[in-house]
Design a protein around this motif. Structure first.
Motif, PDB file in Angstrom:
ATOM      1  N   THR A  89       0.850  -1.177   0.000  1.00 13.01           N
ATOM      2  CA  THR A  89       0.000   0.000   0.000  1.00 13.01           C
ATOM      3  C   THR A  89       0.891   1.234   0.000  1.00 13.01           C
ATOM      4  OG1 THR A  89      -1.700  -1.180   1.234  1.00 13.01           O
ATOM      5  CG2 THR A  89      -1.783   1.224   1.307  1.00 13.01           C
ATOM      6  N   HIS A 105       0.168  -6.736   0.160  1.00  9.43           N
ATOM      7  CA  HIS A 105      -0.931  -7.415  -0.534  1.00  9.43           C
ATOM      8  C   HIS A 105      -0.427  -8.726  -1.126  1.00  9.43           C
ATOM      9  CE1 HIS A 105      -3.574  -3.973  -0.161  1.00  9.43           C
ATOM     10  NE2 HIS A 105      -2.557  -3.210  -0.536  1.00  9.43           N
ATOM     11  N   GLU A 133      -1.430 -10.737   2.390  1.00 11.92           N
ATOM     12  CA  GLU A 133      -2.680 -11.279   1.848  1.00 11.92           C
ATOM     13  C   GLU A 133      -2.431 -12.526   1.003  1.00 11.92           C
ATOM     14  OE1 GLU A 133      -4.801  -8.214  -0.271  1.00 11.92           O
ATOM     15  OE2 GLU A 133      -4.549  -6.816   1.403  1.00 11.92           O
ATOM     16  N   ALA A 172      -4.798  -6.997  -4.140  1.00  9.80           N
ATOM     17  CA  ALA A 172      -5.436  -5.774  -3.637  1.00  9.80           C
ATOM     18  C   ALA A 172      -6.805  -5.559  -4.297  1.00  9.80           C
ATOM     19  CB  ALA A 172      -4.543  -4.565  -3.845  1.00  9.80           C
TER      20      ALA A 172
END
Length: 187
Positions: A89, A105, A133, A172
């Motif tokens: 990010t 992400h 993620e 994302a």
């Protein structure tokens, strides 16, 4: 060597080590010892190709970092990991304890013969524990026991997904397609 005698290496020593020893990949263990993995041309070509694809497919609001940032996951193995590629990010930062905020992400590791076991286990576990993620391990022919470029995607709480030569995934919240087909034509 003088730096080690002063109490171990730090992240600030990475550029010096790279220049001194002519290596691309440098990490630290929890005690300040260097973990050095000389990269191959094929490894570096894969990282470059994947970086270009992510830059083209993702918005400018995301940061794409090749060979970093160095990240130590609280509660993890204690190692200072340096991913081959990370999608972050905008505005990300490292806290004093070297924990990445917010978590990536996507973290990508391109395996090499000397690091494949570490990439498949310790690093994967650290990155996922740290909140990434998704984790993508890339195996390349001649560098690993595969005949075609192979992607292994791991997301917390989901089964592993394996794909050959190219993979479609969400990063994302956006669809991304990564391919290593251009590497198959290398001499």
């Amino acid at each position: 060597m003088a730096r080690a005698a002063e109490g171990g290496y730090s992240v600030e020593d990475f550029d010096w080590v790279r220049a001194q020893w002519g290596v691309a990949h440098v990490e630290l263990d929890p005690w300040g010892n260097l973990v050095v993995t000389p990269a191959t041309d094929l490894h570096e070509a894969a990282v470059s190709l994947l970086t270009r694809q992510l830059v083209r497919q993702l918005p400018d609001s995301l940061a794409i970092a090749a060979n970093g940032p160095a990240w130590r996951v609280p509660g993890g193995s204690g190692y200072l990991n340096m991913p081959d590629l990370a999608v972050l990010t905008a505005g990300w930062h490292l806290r004093d304890d070297e924990h990445l905020v917010p978590p990536p992400h996507l973290v990508v590791e391109v395996a090499s013969p000397s690091t494949r076991v570490v990439d498949r286990n310790r690093k994967r576990d650290d990155y996922l524990l740290g909140g990434a993620e998704a984790y993508l391990l890339v195996d390349l022919p001649a560098l690993a026991p595969v005949e075609a470029p192979t992607f292994t995607l791991v997301r917390p709480g989901e089964p592993e997904v394996t794909a050959h030569t190219e993979i479609a995934l969400m990063v994302a919240g956006r669809p991304v397609r990564l391919t290593l087909t251009p590497l198959e034509s290398r001499d």
